[in-house]
Design a protein around this motif. Structure first.
Motif, PDB file in Angstrom:
ATOM      1  N   ILE A 160       0.873  -0.998   0.003  1.00  0.00           N
ATOM      2  CA  ILE A 160       0.140   0.078   0.121  1.00  0.00           C
ATOM      3  C   ILE A 160       0.688   1.312  -0.023  1.00  0.00           C
ATOM      4  CG2 ILE A 160      -1.763  -1.115   0.920  1.00  0.00           C
ATOM      5  CD1 ILE A 160      -0.767   0.169   3.652  1.00  0.00           C
ATOM      6  N   GLU A 161       0.207   2.384  -0.437  1.00  0.00           N
ATOM      7  CA  GLU A 161       0.921   3.599  -0.299  1.00  0.00           C
ATOM      8  C   GLU A 161       0.759   4.276   1.036  1.00  0.00           C
ATOM      9  OE1 GLU A 161       2.963   5.082  -2.436  1.00  0.00           O
ATOM     10  OE2 GLU A 161       2.978   3.523  -3.660  1.00  0.00           O
ATOM     11  N   PRO A 162       1.662   4.875   1.952  1.00  0.00           N
ATOM     12  CA  PRO A 162       1.457   5.633   3.131  1.00  0.00           C
ATOM     13  C   PRO A 162       0.606   6.841   2.834  1.00  0.00           C
ATOM     14  CG  PRO A 162       3.960   5.341   2.455  1.00  0.00           C
ATOM     15  CD  PRO A 162       3.121   4.862   1.196  1.00  0.00           C
ATOM     16  N   THR A 163      -0.140   7.134   3.856  1.00  0.00           N
ATOM     17  CA  THR A 163      -1.028   8.391   3.662  1.00  0.00           C
ATOM     18  C   THR A 163      -0.393   9.272   4.807  1.00  0.00           C
ATOM     19  OG1 THR A 163      -3.263   7.165   3.641  1.00  0.00           O
ATOM     20  CG2 THR A 163      -3.294   9.238   4.460  1.00  0.00           C
ATOM     21  N   ARG A 164      -0.346  10.544   4.310  1.00  0.00           N
ATOM     22  CA  ARG A 164       0.337  11.662   4.890  1.00  0.00           C
ATOM     23  C   ARG A 164      -0.884  12.332   5.697  1.00  0.00           C
ATOM     24  NH1 ARG A 164       6.177  11.280   5.388  1.00  0.00           N
ATOM     25  NH2 ARG A 164       6.696  10.069   3.440  1.00  0.00           N
TER      26      ARG A 164
END
Length: 263
Positions: free
Chosen positions: A236-240
């Protein structure tokens, strides 16, 4: 509503606000008070559960320590007791480790876990070096070198703090409860959290949506690296999120604006 719940090895203090879908906000060692401003913002349309983790502040411990599995079991019992699940769980720092352990071991009780900067040291390439440094830091703290231990902590975390700020935060006269919670963290909680290694396959396949959150101002810090490694392992892509490691407490309104769509 403030109340307590007896669980194996502990009496848990918890608070419930609002009504609607259940959201759990949890830290380790941060207690329920640190999440209160964020909880108030979310409680306008959610049931929000906050708690002091076992051994911290108002959650009295009768057992020996605080592992992610024990804290996850505590959360599972609280979610079942409140009877408003399945829950969305936002966990920060050691609380993010707790939340991941909850998803891994009690997946039927949680729909989404938002793991904000979990210190999963075993997921990064220099894990052995980091864990050895952590052992030295813990030993120095328990030997009485409080400032020296905290200085080591911020070096390990790759967070720059001047000595005068460290002295202001951790020197001189301090609140006895804060000191007691700090010692419990160093002695019983910290090691178990940073050495916990998630079962990435179980988390990928367990039916719980995982969000890996990183503070926009945490770039280059250890928890940026560990959370990036977690996200990569889960595909998954990190959420900022706004702010740094404790952005949810320092400026909860913009943090809530990013968190709310994930609920």
């Amino acid at each position: 509503m403030n109340n307590t719940l007896e669980v194996p090895g502990a009496e848990l203090y918890y608070e419930v606000r609002g009504s609607g879908p259940l959201v759990v906000l949890v830290g380790a060692p941060m207690d329920a008070d640190a999440f209160a401003p964020l909880a108030e913002l979310l409680a306008v349309d959610h049931t929000v559960l906050t708690t002091d983790p076992r051994g911290i502040k108002r959650s009295r411990l009768s057992g020996a320590g605080s592992t992610p599995e024990e804290r996850a079991a505590d959360l599972a019992r609280l979610i079942e007791y409140v009877d408003a699940g399945p829950a969305t769980v936002f966990g920060s720092s050691g609380g993010a480790v707790t939340a991941l352990a909850l998803a891994q071991h009690h997946p039927k009780l949680v729909g989404t876990v938002i793991a904000h900067e979990p210190p999963l040291d075993k997921l990064v390439v220099d894990a052995d070096e980091l864990l050895a440094a952590t052992e030295r830091m813990i030993a120095d703290y328990l030997a009485g070198d409080v400032l020296g231990a905290w200085r080591q902590f911020f070096v390990i975390a790759n967070i720059q703090l001047p000595d005068d700020v460290l002295e202001m935060m951790f020197g001189g006269e301090r609140d006895p409860q804060v000191v007691a919670d700090e010692r419990f963290w160093f002695e019983h909680e910290l090691r178990a959290s940073v050495t916990w290694e998630p079962d990435l396959g179980a988390l990928r396949d367990g039916g719980v949506r995982i969000v890996a959150g990183i503070g926009a101002e945490s770039s280059g810090q250890l928890c940026d690296r560990t959370t990036t490694a977690l996200a990569a392992g889960l595909g998954i892509e990190p959420t900022r999120f706004p702010g740094d490691h404790i952005g949810f407490a320092e400026d909860p309104a913009p943090f809530a604006a990013v968190l709310r769509p994930l609920l």
